[in-house]
Design an enzyme around this catalytic site. Structure first.
Site, PDB file in Angstrom:
ATOM      1  CD  GLU A  64      -1.745  -2.373   1.524  1.00  0.00           C
ATOM      2  OE1 GLU A  64      -0.599  -2.580   1.990  1.00  0.00           O
ATOM      3  OE2 GLU A  64      -2.597  -3.264   1.420  1.00  0.00           O
ATOM      4  CG  HIS A 133     -10.587  -6.000   7.112  1.00  0.00           C
ATOM      5  ND1 HIS A 133      -9.774  -6.543   8.066  1.00  0.00           N
ATOM      6  CD2 HIS A 133     -10.002  -6.274   5.916  1.00  0.00           C
ATOM      7  CE1 HIS A 133      -8.735  -7.137   7.473  1.00  0.00           C
ATOM      8  NE2 HIS A 133      -8.847  -6.984   6.176  1.00  0.00           N
TER       9      HIS A 133
END
Lengths: 332, 341
Positions: A64, A133
């Site tokens: 990322e 999440h």
């Protein structure tokens, strides 16, 4: 001649916007984890790789930080990348490039470059994916000058705002609530934009203003319908952009209704509700207030796994109804 | 001309003497002096309170910056580091506008908004120094992705220090550049210390170039104080990148004479170590000796270069002093791209 309007889901609207942008401009590329043949973790990119090929729908490694940085570097040098973080929580891994590089590069270089990158963040709770999440981290990024941060709430808006984001010369961060992906709504065909930085009054009312973001717009509208049966007339503002905030729309509404409630999913403390409340307190609308401002936000906890706890961790319609009723009637 | 070049190649001359004209080589020396005198001038201005903040000087690393940048064109791009004054000058920046930036003036490269740590010159392909260790590495990979996708033939060099080799961004970037075969050259200027921590204490491999094996790219070690050796490695890596064969990691072993920044009390290395590098391995002295040996320049020529550089530095500082300060009312300028009317 008006473009034909169809019912599309929120994720279909995003996909259509990306396809239109890619058709129109060779420089637009998509980057992200598993956005190619897999179609994206939430099937937002879907089959775009078949249409545009793997060079323009690029699967990145699970990197990322590096991936976000590649998107930034590509944006500065002539491409128009749309970078998907698989979950908004993974922004934590890319923060360096977002906050130190993308947001500041134009400023640090005295205006010599622009950073036309778009980053997409599937956000929010309600999928049973637990604490890592399910977060709503948009206020983190909205705290950073140089970024624009948007939270479209409808299929119509997400298509138009994504197309506005791609055309924008500066970095635009799009927070998409995952529970909205399957929501359907009218979406015009073809290219159109919805301006960044403009709120939308979703429902006009006289008794109370609710400023809501993302999925909470729909919950607030549902609550408003319920309370309409009790004679309470609620105005619902969909903020749509949290940097830059549309001050005027909110201030005008509060001057009209004299009561303000903010509803958002992110953790309540130091969230967008604090900013809206302070903005009203500092504005001429303060003198119009007939009651203290109320904020409904996420609990001061990580998002839990258990479905009942998970629901309890963020505002739900019954809670909004109860709080709005109390506020409208002056009960504290 | 072709035969002369061939003859030179067949001789045992170092790479630079087969590749560059005498005039070009003299200009390399001039630029190495320009880098050193620029940094000395900046340091002096800092001591006299003309420059605030801090700065990271690369004195002692001049051959590395020049050797890497020599084979690049003005269209090729670089990302640089907090220790980036040398890279900037080597890539063609004007010291006037650099001094002006350090003085916080609107006539500086970043109109006074960036300072030493964010020096950039986009017109010459310098996408900017960076205050974040390894921050520029993924950006360089992104620029290389643009070059490949747009087919413009550019290559990109990412400069970073030994400290950056332990950042995740370094590893993620090398991996992506390799899998996508991008035209980027990773240049680690290993000056032995990340702030105070030696590479021996911070890094599990003996050479940072050893990391290249993990990402299936060539890892090349060069004496960073030897201009010709650095230029040769850079030349080969650039050819490979332009040919579409992908990235290279070059480790340029060098040394900084000054501390990490202005707060450094120099407690982590000995005086003897510093003096040894300054006396026996100074990149400018080594290059001068070589140039004289190969008949490229004589003492008179060297003296002329020194005088010319001293004049350019003095003019640069004057230019900086004269430039206007930014207006306070322009504080918010450049945060976002201005609307074009």
């Amino acid at each position: 001649m008006d473009a034909a309007v169809r019912e599309l889901s929120y994720s279909q609207a995003i996909q259509e916007a990306m396809a239109i942008a890619m058709e129109a401009d060779e420089r637009v590329i998509l980057m992200g984890e598993d956005i190619g043949v897999y179609g994206g973790a939430f099937q937002v990119t879907g089959d775009l790789v078949e249409r545009f090929g793997p060079d323009r729908v690029m699967d990145t490694p699970i990197s990322e930080l590096g991936g976000a940085g590649v998107a930034v570097g590509a944006a500065v040098t002539g491409l128009r990348p749309i970078f998907e973080f698989q979950f908004s929580d993974f922004a934590t891994l890319g923060m360096e490039q977002i906050v130190n590089q993308a947001a500041k590069m134009r400023f640090m270089l005295g205006g010599e470059v622009s950073v036309p990158v778009v980053m997409r963040f599937p956000a929010g709770s309600g999928t049973g994916a637990a604490a890592q999440h399910s977060q709503s981290l948009e206020a983190w990024l909205a705290h950073v000058p140089g970024l624009k941060v948007i939270q479209p709430a409808t299929p119509h808006d997400v298509k138009g705002m994504l197309l506005a984001a791609v055309a924008d010369p500066d970095p635009v961060m799009i927070f998409e609530h995952k529970l909205l992906y399957k929501m359907k709504g009218p979406v015009p065909e073809g290219h159109y934009t919805v301006p960044i930085g403009k709120a939308e009054v979703r429902r006009e009312g006289r008794d109370l203003t609710i400023v809501a973001t993302s999925i909470m717009v729909h919950k607030a509208l549902e609550a408003a319908e319920t309370l309409a049966g009790e004679g309470i007339d609620i105005e619902v503002i969909d903020l749509r952009t949290i940097r830059p905030i549309d001050r005027e729309t909110v201030i005008e509404s509060v001057k009209k209704t004299s009561r303000l409630m903010c509803v958002y999913e992110a953790v309540k403390t130091l969230g967008i509700g604090a900013e809206i409340s302070a903005m009203i307190a500092e504005s001429e609308a303060f003198d119009y207030l007939d009651a203290p401002i109320v904020r409904l936000g996420g609990a001061e906890t990580p998002i839990p796994y258990n479905p009942e706890l998970e629901k309890a961790a963020v505002p739900q319609v019954p809670g909004i109804v109860a709080a709005a009723r109390d506020l409208a009637k002056g009960v504290r | 001309m072709a035969t002369a070049k061939k003859a030179a190649e067949q001789s045992n001359l170092p790479f630079a003497y087969t590749q560059y004209s005498h005039e070009q080589l003299r200009d390399v020396l001039r630029k190495m002096y320009l880098i050193r005198r620029f940094e000395e001038g900046a340091e002096d201005s800092y001591m006299r309170g003309l420059i605030h903040g801090t700065m990271h000087l690369s004195i002692g690393q001049e051959a590395s910056a020049m050797g890497i940048c020599m084979p690049l064109t003005d269209e090729d791009q670089i990302t640089s580091t907090h220790r980036g004054h040398g890279h900037s000058i080597a890539k063609g920046a004007d010291v006037k506008k650099m001094f002006a930036e350090f003085f916080g003036k609107t006539t500086g490269y970043c109109k006074g908004r960036g300072g030493s740590m964010h020096i950039a010159d986009v017109s010459k392909g310098n996408l900017g120094a960076n205050g974040i260790v390894a921050g520029g590495i993924p950006i360089a990979v992104g620029a290389a992705l643009s070059a490949k996708r747009l087919g413009n033939g550019k290559v990109v060099v990412s400069f970073f220090g030994d400290g950056a080799n332990n950042e995740g961004a370094f590893h993620e970037s090398l991996n992506m550049a390799s899998i996508w075969k991008l035209p980027v050259i990773f240049v680690c200027e290993n000056n032995g210390y990340g702030m105070s921590t030696s590479t021996a204490r911070s890094t599990a491999v003996a050479n940072i170039a050893d990391r290249a094996a993990a990402y299936s790219m060539p890892g090349v070690i060069v004496d960073g104080n030897n201009f010709s050796e650095v230029a040769e490695a850079s030349h080969a890596a650039i050819e490979r990148a332009r040919a579409g064969e992908g990235p290279t990691l070059i480790e340029s072993k060098t040394y900084r004479y000054r501390g990490h920044s202005k707060s450094d009390r120099n407690r982590y290395r000995t005086k003897e170590e510093i003096e040894d590098w300054m006396t026996n391995r100074d990149p400018i002295t080594l290059f001068e000796t070589e140039l004289k040996e190969f008949g490229v320049i004589d003492d008179k020529g060297i003296e002329a270069i020194r005088e010319d550089v001293a004049r350019e530095i003095a003019e640069g500082i004057e230019f900086a002093k004269e430039g206007p300060m930014p207006e306070i009312s322009d504080l918010a300028q450049f945060v976002y791209t201005e609307e074009v009317a």
